[in-house]
Scaffold this motif. Structure first.
Motif, PDB file in Angstrom:
ATOM      1  N   ASP A 305       0.849  -1.202   0.000  1.00  0.00           N
ATOM      2  CA  ASP A 305       0.000   0.000   0.000  1.00  0.00           C
ATOM      3  C   ASP A 305       0.881   1.248   0.000  1.00  0.00           C
ATOM      4  OD1 ASP A 305      -2.252  -1.519   0.050  1.00  0.00           O
ATOM      5  OD2 ASP A 305      -2.775  -1.102   2.139  1.00  0.00           O
ATOM      6  N   THR A 323      -2.787   0.376  -4.089  1.00  0.00           N
ATOM      7  CA  THR A 323      -2.452  -0.905  -3.505  1.00  0.00           C
ATOM      8  C   THR A 323      -1.926  -1.823  -4.590  1.00  0.00           C
ATOM      9  OG1 THR A 323      -3.268  -2.695  -2.079  1.00  0.00           O
ATOM     10  CG2 THR A 323      -4.736  -1.927  -3.838  1.00  0.00           C
ATOM     11  N   ALA A 333      -6.695   2.765  -3.560  1.00  0.00           N
ATOM     12  CA  ALA A 333      -6.864   2.455  -2.143  1.00  0.00           C
ATOM     13  C   ALA A 333      -7.215   3.736  -1.404  1.00  0.00           C
ATOM     14  CB  ALA A 333      -5.600   1.837  -1.554  1.00  0.00           C
ATOM     15  N   TRP A 335      -8.424   5.182   2.820  1.00  0.00           N
ATOM     16  CA  TRP A 335      -8.557   4.872   4.233  1.00  0.00           C
ATOM     17  C   TRP A 335      -9.205   6.067   4.941  1.00  0.00           C
ATOM     18  CZ3 TRP A 335      -4.274   4.548   1.205  1.00  0.00           C
ATOM     19  CH2 TRP A 335      -3.767   3.279   0.926  1.00  0.00           C
ATOM     20  N   ARG A 345      -9.915   0.643   6.311  1.00  0.00           N
ATOM     21  CA  ARG A 345      -9.817   0.581   4.860  1.00  0.00           C
ATOM     22  C   ARG A 345     -11.219   0.678   4.290  1.00  0.00           C
ATOM     23  NH1 ARG A 345      -5.329  -1.625   2.536  1.00  0.00           N
ATOM     24  NH2 ARG A 345      -5.371  -1.826   0.250  1.00  0.00           N
TER      25      ARG A 345
END
Length: 894
Positions: A305, A323, A333, A335, A345
């Motif tokens: 990541d 990712t 990706a 978060w 996530r």
């Protein structure tokens, strides 16, 4: 890998570099003369006198000769210890004479890849030595640190208490003290003034990558990868940039900070190596005191990541990036976190993008610019709930690549400005959206000039937005707008030739700050911080007075002793350094000089005198071997890197890290890198003139790293590791002639899931090796002993309170001495271990003279001369860095 912390002590030291000090050429008491074959040789000033009242060349209080000589004055191989044999042959006429003081360097490139942290979980921690068959063997290694607790010396195993520290289990235990062997507490003293090399700079490598401001507080972040103790860099101003101070940082992490955001009493910074191999997150309540997010809070991040950007939302923080997919490709990706310390996530499937590159937020609406799954250009995605869910908007810009600094926020709309992208007519189009869902062309920026590549970055602030662009190479200008439609020039940052600006912010008072760095000579990379007030002239912010910000690069890597002389090698201010002493209290320094970065990693004494080995940077991204020899320890000459020492064609790196001396000659080990990856490289020389590279290595040396060498009664042994992390395997190779090598069975303690060897010594007709192994999730230090030239091994754990690392090992008639640290990866104390058989060890906690205390302390190199123990180490906190010289006495009642 070295523990991840803000100081870095060196790391796998691959790519490791230099150190500092002033270069007083005028008053230097140097005597030059003609070297062999008419070459210019350099001799330092007269040798320092012996300590009053003590003859360091005589016998010590136990009747042992301090030179490690036998009763007949000859070594084990029948050679005269006073060097009669080593003067019998001349050096190769191609050897270059070494100057006592190197010339002022000129043009070292920036080194953003200069590494990272050091720790017990680091598979590449180096710790090499060179030992000959003489009893007073020697060597060297790398850094790390933590804090110790008292040990019960007579308990066989006091406790096997599993302590969860940063998500890693560590052992806390002790072993019995050996009654027959004693190591005095000794004395430590500062080595800052002892191990210097005159230089044109200090060898620091510092960069600023981003800036932000909230209220009166201004924060600039970046990296300080000054060797060998990298740290994340946080600069803080409490008063709109009028005064600056070094921030406070706690916790172990990566040394590079890339992005910073803040607001409403909560700040977040993110960083890493930019490749997804390591990452760091820090939080702060005020922008001044920062704490690294512990491993437990990073469980939402997977291997591979990469965090590209972060933003502050009304409900917390959002991070975006990419990712690594199962097929090896990349995917988006994202978060989300309420406090920056615990992350979740979020789902990013269905966005039809490959990665998210930049993000901004207004309230809980977040907008990110992404790279499309197919084709070029940019695509915009949106979240309306603080980053918990994301949707594609359908807005695409085929002509604009997604980059950081593309997005900005106004009071009632989002603004997108393609960076480093201009239309055919030379303008930059500006796009606006009230919600981030639908976008339209709302203006353009013109008049940039024919040499400008376009806009570098757009900045949000209270009064609107600003755009920074390069007028031409080394000259930056600032444009401002209140609505994204109309733009006007507001500042010219002046001539910044050689500088690169990356971070920008505008304070509540209207002052623009721009941060970056520039190369200074070839030994420094210095910070650049510009201030452009709303009214008044542009000026460079003076950072020289910021306490703790400046840090000199210097490193003592190897230490050896022979015939009353100590020799230490390393680097200072970017130049390779050699230091010699007859009494370990006064040291004479020598520098090789020359452009770019140099370091010496190891030194040994053998049949033809002294040999020091390391590497030199001969071009950007190009590394070659660096060897220096001396018949007497006073006059040193370069050994030509020709023949088998020459860098192979199309190989960017060939370095030497370890050297050992035996009765037949010298063995060297290092690393060769090409497009297929790294491989171990070994050489043998009988006379320091002809070097033969070993062509017969197990598996061709591919994937193996040799960390240490030793001469044995039957030849030579090399130890190291293959693989990485928890999957590392200990490597043992043996050779009768130093050229042809064969592998022994790999070494690991029972129950270990991975193990690597770092040091090896020949001791009393046996081999003793030290390494680290992973057992039940905990990385621990172990020793291994072989009585049959490495065919079979017995292993034992070394006593350690918490985590530990051993960086050097020396053998003497009385026993073995290992040095390193113990405690925790971000707060450790120096330690020494002693043993008479290589399996039963007693740890000595060193608690005085900067050998213990807040921050990281460690001993990295040690040698034993008779009963005299001399070690070199380091004491480092976030704002201070000191070299340490430690001396002690090793005695035995056997």
């Amino acid at each position: 890998m070295v523990p991840r912390s803000w100081f870095e002590p060196g790391a796998e030291k691959a790519g490791q570099e230099p150190d500092p000090a002033p270069r007083p050429d005028v008053d230097d008491p140097v005597r030059s003369g003609a070297g062999e074959h008419g070459e210019e040789a350099v001799r330092p000033a007269a040798e320092p006198e012996h300590v009053a009242g003590e003859d360091r060349h005589g016998e010590d209080q136990h009747g042992e000769d301090r030179h490690g000589e036998d009763q007949h004055g000859e070594d084990q191989h029948g050679e005269d210890r006073h060097g009669e044999d080593r003067h019998s042959e001349e050096q190769d006429g191609e050897d270059q004479a070494v100057r006592r003081v190197g010339r002022p360097p000129g043009g070292r490139p920036t080194r953003p890849d200069l590494l990272v942290a050091t720790g017990p979980t680091r598979s590449g921690t180096s710790g090499r030595h060179h030992r000959g068959p003489a009893p007073a063997a020697v060597r060297r290694a790398s850094p790390v640190g933590r804090r110790r607790r008292g040990a019960a010396p007579f308990a066989i195993v006091l406790a096997l208490a599993l302590v969860v520290a940063g998500g890693v289990l560590v052992w806390r235990w002790t072993t019995p003290e050996e009654a027959g062997l004693r190591l005095e507490a000794g004395t430590g003293q500062s080595g800052d003034d002892l191990f210097t090399v005159p230089s044109a700079g200090d060898g620091s490598v510092q960069m600023l990558n981003d800036m932000t401001s909230v209220g009166r507080a201004v924060v600039a972040v970046g990296s300080d990868t000054t060797s060998p103790t990298p740290r994340p860099l946080f600069l803080f101003s409490p008063d709109n940039g009028r005064t600056w101070q070094l921030g406070q940082v706690t916790g172990a992490t990566t040394p590079t900070v890339q992005r910073v955001v803040g607001g409403e009493g909560l700040w977040l910074a993110s960083g890493g190596d930019g490749q997804g191999g390591e990452r760091g997150l820090w939080t702060s309540a005020d922008g001044f005191s920062w704490t690294a997010v512990e491993q437990a809070g990073l469980s939402a991040f997977r291997a591979g990541d990469l965090i590209a950007d972060i933003a502050r939302t009304r409900s917390g923080f959002v991070a975006v990036g990419r990712t690594t997919l199962e097929d090896g490709g990349t995917g988006p990706a994202a978060w989300q976190s309420a406090d920056g310390r615990s992350w979740q996530r979020v789902e990013t499937r269905g966005l039809d993008v490959r990665e998210l590159k930049a993000v901004v937020a207004r309230g809980d609406t977040a907008i990110a610019v992404a790279r499309p799954a197919d084709g070029a250009g940019s695509r915009v995605v949106r979240s309306g709930d603080g980053g918990r869910t994301w949707q594609a908007t359908g807005f695409q810009l085929p002509e604009a690549a997604p980059r950081l600094g593309t997005l900005a926020v106004l009071a009632k709309q989002f603004v997108l400005v393609p960076t480093r992208q201009r239309t055919v007519s030379g303008e930059v189009r500006v796009y606006c959206s009230p919600t981030g869902a639908q976008w339209s062309l709302c203006g353009s920026i013109g008049g940039l000039g024919g040499e400008s590549p376009g806009i570098e970055s757009v900045i949000s602030h209270q009064g609107g937005i600003a755009a920074v662009h390069q007028v031409n190479l080394g000259r930056y200008a600032v444009l401002t707008s209140t609505d994204g439609r109309a733009w006007k020039k507001s500042a010219d940052l002046g001539d910044l030739s050689g500088a690169t600006l990356r971070g920008f912010t505008i304070t509540e008072s209207g002052t623009l700050f721009a941060g970056g760095d520039r190369a200074a000579a070839d030994v420094d990379n210095q910070l650049v911080l510009m201030a452009a007030p709303a009214r008044g002239g542009v000026s460079q912010v003076g950072l020289a007075g910021v306490d703790g910000l400046s840090r000199m690069a210097r490193e003592t890597n190897g230490l050896a002793h022979h015939d009353g002389r100590y020799v230490a090698v390393g680097s200072a201010s970017g130049d390779a350094g050699i230091w010699t002493s007859l009494n370990w209290q006064s040291w004479t320094s020598m520098s090789l000089g020359g452009p770019r970065q140099q370091t010496l990693d190891d030194v040994a004494y053998g049949r033809r005198g002294w040999l020091a080995a390391g590497s030199t940077q001969t071009g950007i991204g190009v590394t070659e071997p660096l060897l220096v020899s001396s018949s007497d320890g006073r006059t040193w000459k370069r050994v030509a890197s020709s023949g088998d020492l020459a860098l192979p064609k199309d190989h960017p790196h060939l370095g030497v890290r370890v050297v050992a001396a035996g009765p037949e000659g010298y063995v060297l080990a290092g690393e060769d890198r090409d497009s297929s990856g790294p491989a171990a490289a070994l050489w043998f020389t009988p006379d320091l003139r002809k070097f033969t590279r070993s062509r017969k290595l197990p598996q061709g040396g591919s994937g193996a790293r040799i960390h240490d060498l030793a001469a044995t009664g039957s030849g030579y042994v090399a130890v190291g590791g293959a693989g990485s992390g928890d999957q590392e395997n200990g490597v043992v190779w043996v050779s009768e002639d130093g050229v042809n090598w064969k592998a022994r069975k790999r070494v690991a303690p029972p129950g270990a899931t991975g193990a690597g060897l770092r040091q090896v010594a020949a001791y009393q007709d046996r081999l003793v090796a030290i390494g680290s192994a992973v057992e039940r999730g905990s990385r621990r230090v172990f020793s291994a002993v072989s009585d049959d030239d490495g065919v079979t091994w017995r292993t034992a754990w070394l006593p350690a309170d918490g985590a530990a690392a051993v960086y050097d090992l020396a053998s003497a008639d009385q026993g073995l001495v290992a040095v390193g640290w113990h405690g925790s990866p971000d707060n450790g104390d120096s330690a020494a271990w002693i043993s008479q058989d290589g399996l039963t060890w007693n740890r000595s906690d060193l608690t005085k003279d900067r050998l213990a205390g807040p921050g990281m302390q460690w001993l990295a190199a040690v040698t034993v001369a008779g009963s005299e123990v001399v070690a070199l180490g380091r004491s480092t906190t976030y704002s201070a860095d000191h070299l340490i010289l430690w001396t002690s006495t090793l005695t035995s009642s056997r």
